[in-house]
Motif scaffolding. Structure first.
Motif, mmCIF file in Angstrom:
data_model
loop_
_atom_site.group_PDB
_atom_site.id
_atom_site.type_symbol
_atom_site.label_atom_id
_atom_site.label_comp_id
_atom_site.label_asym_id
_atom_site.label_seq_id
_atom_site.Cartn_x
_atom_site.Cartn_y
_atom_site.Cartn_z
ATOM 1 N N GLY A 239 -2.398 -29.166 -35.364
ATOM 2 C CA GLY A 239 -1.136 -28.434 -35.277
ATOM 3 C C GLY A 239 -1.092 -27.448 -34.120
ATOM 4 O O GLY A 239 -0.211 -27.543 -33.248
ATOM 5 N N PRO A 240 -2.024 -26.488 -34.071
ATOM 6 C CA PRO A 240 -1.994 -25.532 -32.959
ATOM 7 C C PRO A 240 -2.256 -26.187 -31.601
ATOM 8 O O PRO A 240 -1.760 -25.715 -30.579
ATOM 9 C CB PRO A 240 -3.094 -24.525 -33.316
ATOM 10 N N ALA A 241 -3.019 -27.286 -31.576
ATOM 11 C CA ALA A 241 -3.258 -27.988 -30.306
ATOM 12 C C ALA A 241 -1.948 -28.547 -29.761
ATOM 13 O O ALA A 241 -1.645 -28.426 -28.565
ATOM 14 C CB ALA A 241 -4.273 -29.110 -30.504
ATOM 15 N N THR B 286 -10.901 -22.035 -24.719
ATOM 16 C CA THR B 286 -10.624 -22.542 -26.062
ATOM 17 C C THR B 286 -10.458 -24.057 -26.062
ATOM 18 O O THR B 286 -11.025 -24.758 -26.913
ATOM 19 C CB THR B 286 -9.366 -21.870 -26.638
ATOM 20 N N VAL B 287 -9.688 -24.580 -25.118
ATOM 21 C CA VAL B 287 -9.479 -26.035 -25.058
ATOM 22 C C VAL B 287 -10.800 -26.749 -24.770
ATOM 23 O O VAL B 287 -11.105 -27.792 -25.367
ATOM 24 C CB VAL B 287 -8.418 -26.392 -23.995
ATOM 25 N N THR B 288 -11.604 -26.186 -23.872
ATOM 26 C CA THR B 288 -12.894 -26.810 -23.555
ATOM 27 C C THR B 288 -13.821 -26.789 -24.759
ATOM 28 O O THR B 288 -14.481 -27.797 -25.068
ATOM 29 C CB THR B 288 -13.562 -26.095 -22.365
ATOM 30 N N MET B 289 -13.889 -25.652 -25.457
ATOM 31 C CA MET B 289 -14.739 -25.562 -26.646
ATOM 32 C C MET B 289 -14.312 -26.590 -27.691
ATOM 33 O O MET B 289 -15.146 -27.234 -28.332
ATOM 34 C CB MET B 289 -14.666 -24.151 -27.241
ATOM 35 N N GLY C 175 -7.287 -33.803 -32.790
ATOM 36 C CA GLY C 175 -6.862 -33.047 -31.621
ATOM 37 C C GLY C 175 -7.324 -33.597 -30.290
ATOM 38 O O GLY C 175 -6.849 -33.161 -29.235
ATOM 39 N N THR C 176 -8.246 -34.571 -30.310
ATOM 40 C CA THR C 176 -8.855 -35.059 -29.070
ATOM 41 C C THR C 176 -7.828 -35.505 -28.035
ATOM 42 O O THR C 176 -7.887 -35.114 -26.859
ATOM 43 C CB THR C 176 -9.814 -36.231 -29.369
ATOM 44 N N GLY C 177 -6.878 -36.323 -28.448
ATOM 45 C CA GLY C 177 -5.876 -36.827 -27.507
ATOM 46 C C GLY C 177 -5.057 -35.711 -26.887
ATOM 47 O O GLY C 177 -4.735 -35.745 -25.688
ATOM 48 N N THR C 178 -4.731 -34.702 -27.686
ATOM 49 C CA THR C 178 -3.945 -33.574 -27.187
ATOM 50 C C THR C 178 -4.738 -32.772 -26.167
ATOM 51 O O THR C 178 -4.198 -32.339 -25.136
ATOM 52 C CB THR C 178 -3.518 -32.664 -28.350
ATOM 53 N N ALA D 156 -5.634 -32.941 -18.450
ATOM 54 C CA ALA D 156 -5.095 -33.768 -17.364
ATOM 55 C C ALA D 156 -4.111 -32.997 -16.485
ATOM 56 O O ALA D 156 -3.827 -33.414 -15.355
ATOM 57 C CB ALA D 156 -4.417 -35.009 -17.944
ATOM 58 N N LEU D 157 -3.603 -31.866 -16.992
ATOM 59 C CA LEU D 157 -2.647 -31.060 -16.231
ATOM 60 C C LEU D 157 -3.318 -29.916 -15.473
ATOM 61 O O LEU D 157 -2.646 -29.204 -14.718
ATOM 62 C CB LEU D 157 -1.584 -30.481 -17.182
#
Length: 473
Positions: free
Chosen positions: A341-343, A367-370, A383-386, A392-393
């Motif tokens: 959800g938060p991702a 946070t995204v890297t962790m 959440g992996t795909g998100t 990618a951005l």
């Protein structure tokens, strides 16, 4: 004499534990319940029992008398319930950390751990410590200096083991006696038998002086001299606490004046990430309609020359909230499911240009890297795909924040795990195709080329530090 307690040594205890095991196994079988694989074998239990006297030796008499869960740990280990023993050891560690925080400086701790103003307002006294997740407590104790970086690394690993190999999460992970007694030694050495020392004690003294004394300009130079020697994490934590106190509408006028005297010196040793955090706090207070506190935060920034660190738009505030929510989900229970959800909320806020407001850039990338490298047990399937979409951005600025994670104690603790290091290298490989700055590319290439076992230590390697220096320039 009848009625007296018989004292037995480790060898006798191990023998009696064996008799207990056989009796219990037969009893379970008689009840038609599973009886195999319930208790750890006697040889492993003996490893714990025989090493216990030396393991608990650093605990003095007073601390032993209050270590209730250590007794439960020993009882569970002797009975052969290693998963339960690990759970009790963790409970003792958390209980001890809460006690240390309460005795140290609650306001300082809460200001450091709870960066969202609306959440911070709900934490007032010692009873509120129970509202924090274990990971927040341990992480906060490192950031405030109550435990060391080394202690944090050990506890972070033990926490993972407790979560995935203990009675808290029933499974059939095999724990050995030497592992168990080693973790007991670690918890005693780094937490139960250790009190805060060094620079963090000076921070506590300063906060006490700000609240209880009337300072003058003549008091400032020695304070600034002491602050200059604070480690970066402690300087950032002190800044958070000063801002948190200053924005308290009930703060005594004398304390507010004291803060105004020392704030420029603390601001001077606070890194850019910490300064942007203060700017984001002011914007968040304003967005939440807390006009009085927002005005005080702006007054603080104006006093220290920090107005340029205010976010340029409301996007930074929304992103900051989303990152905090994702970080909380990642550190909480059942994170493989709850991160989704938060991702997705965060992904919806990241523009296609990949330009992320400076005030939230570092904590977003961290946070995204962790989340994307996961832990020793994998990555959130939900959440992996998100995470991949967000990564990618990323542009040059995000890649710069990414490589500098190798100087972050919390991140490098996670990267010690081989699977996490491998996933970190995979992200670095992808970023090589996205960045355009040669200096950043060279750092990414060094990460990709490193062995998994070396990744977490790259920040201490001279050649790599030189590459990073070029990125920061």
């Amino acid at each position: 004499m009848a009625g007296e307690i018989e004292i037995v040594g480790p060898r006798d205890l191990a023998t009696r534990a064996d008799s207990f095991s056989m009796g219990l196994t037969k009893f379970l079988a008689d009840l038609a319940l599973p009886s195999e694989g319930i208790l750890v074998n006697l040889a492993e239990r003996a490893q714990v029992i025989n090493n216990l006297p030396a393991a608990i030796d650093p605990l003095d008499g007073a601390k032993r008398l209050s270590a209730l869960y250590v007794s439960k740990f020993i009882a569970a280990a002797a009975a052969g319930l290693f998963d339960a023993a690990l759970n009790y050891l963790w409970d003792e560690t958390i209980h001890n950390l809460r006690d240390k925080v309460a005795r140290f400086d609650l306001a300082y701790f809460f200001d450091t751990v709870l960066t969202d103003p609306s959440t911070r307002s709900k934490f007032r006294d010692e009873s509120d410590l129970a509202k924090l997740d274990d990971w927040q407590l341990v992480k906060g104790c490192r950031e405030t200096g109550i435990i060391t970086d080394i202690g944090f690394r050990h506890l972070d690993y033990i926490r993972d083991m407790r979560n995935y190999a203990s009675a808290a999460h029933p499974n059939h992970n095999e724990l050995t006696g030497l592992q168990l007694v080693s973790w007991l030694q670690t918890c005693i050495r780094e937490v139960l038998g250790r009190e805060p020392e060094g620079p963090v004690v000076e921070v506590r003294k300063l906060l006490h002086s700000l609240r209880s004394e009337t300072l003058t300009k003549d008091d400032v130079p020695p304070i600034e001299a002491a602050v200059e020697h604070l480690p970066p994490d402690l300087a950032r934590s002190l800044m958070r606490s000063l801002v948190g106190m200053f924005c308290d509408t009930q703060l005594a006028a004398t304390t507010r004046t004291n803060i105004m005297l020392v704030a420029p010196g603390v601001w001077g040793v606070t890194d850019d990430d910490g300064r942007h955090e203060v700017g984001l706090k002011q914007a968040t207070l304003s967005a939440n309609g807390e006009a009085t506190r927002a005005k005080l935060a702006r007054e603080f920034l104006e006093h220290v020359g920090g107005l340029p660190y205010l976010p340029t738009d409301a996007l930074a505030v929304e992103m900051g909230t989303a990152v905090d929510a994702l970080n909380a989900a990642h550190g909480g229970w059942n994170n493989f499911h709850t991160e989704a959800g938060p991702a997705r909320m965060l992904r919806n806020l990241v523009p296609q240009s990949g330009v992320i407001p400076r005030s939230v850039l570092q904590k977003l990338v961290k946070t995204v890297t962790m989340c994307r490298i996961g832990n020793g047990y994998g990555v959130s399937w939900a959440g992996t795909g998100t995470y991949d979409e967000i990564i990618a951005l990323w542009t040059n600025d995000a890649a710069k924040a990414f490589v500098n994670l190798l100087n972050d104690a919390e991140f490098t603790s996670r990267a010690r795990l081989g699977s996490c290091a491998a996933r970190f290298k995979e992200i670095a490989q992808r970023l090589l195709d996205q960045v355009t700055t040669p200096a950043i590319k060279r750092v990414l290439e060094a990460i990709v080329a490193a062995d998994n076992a070396v990744v977490s230590k790259l920040g201490n390697v001279t050649d790599f530090k030189n590459l990073l220096a070029n990125v920061r320039a």
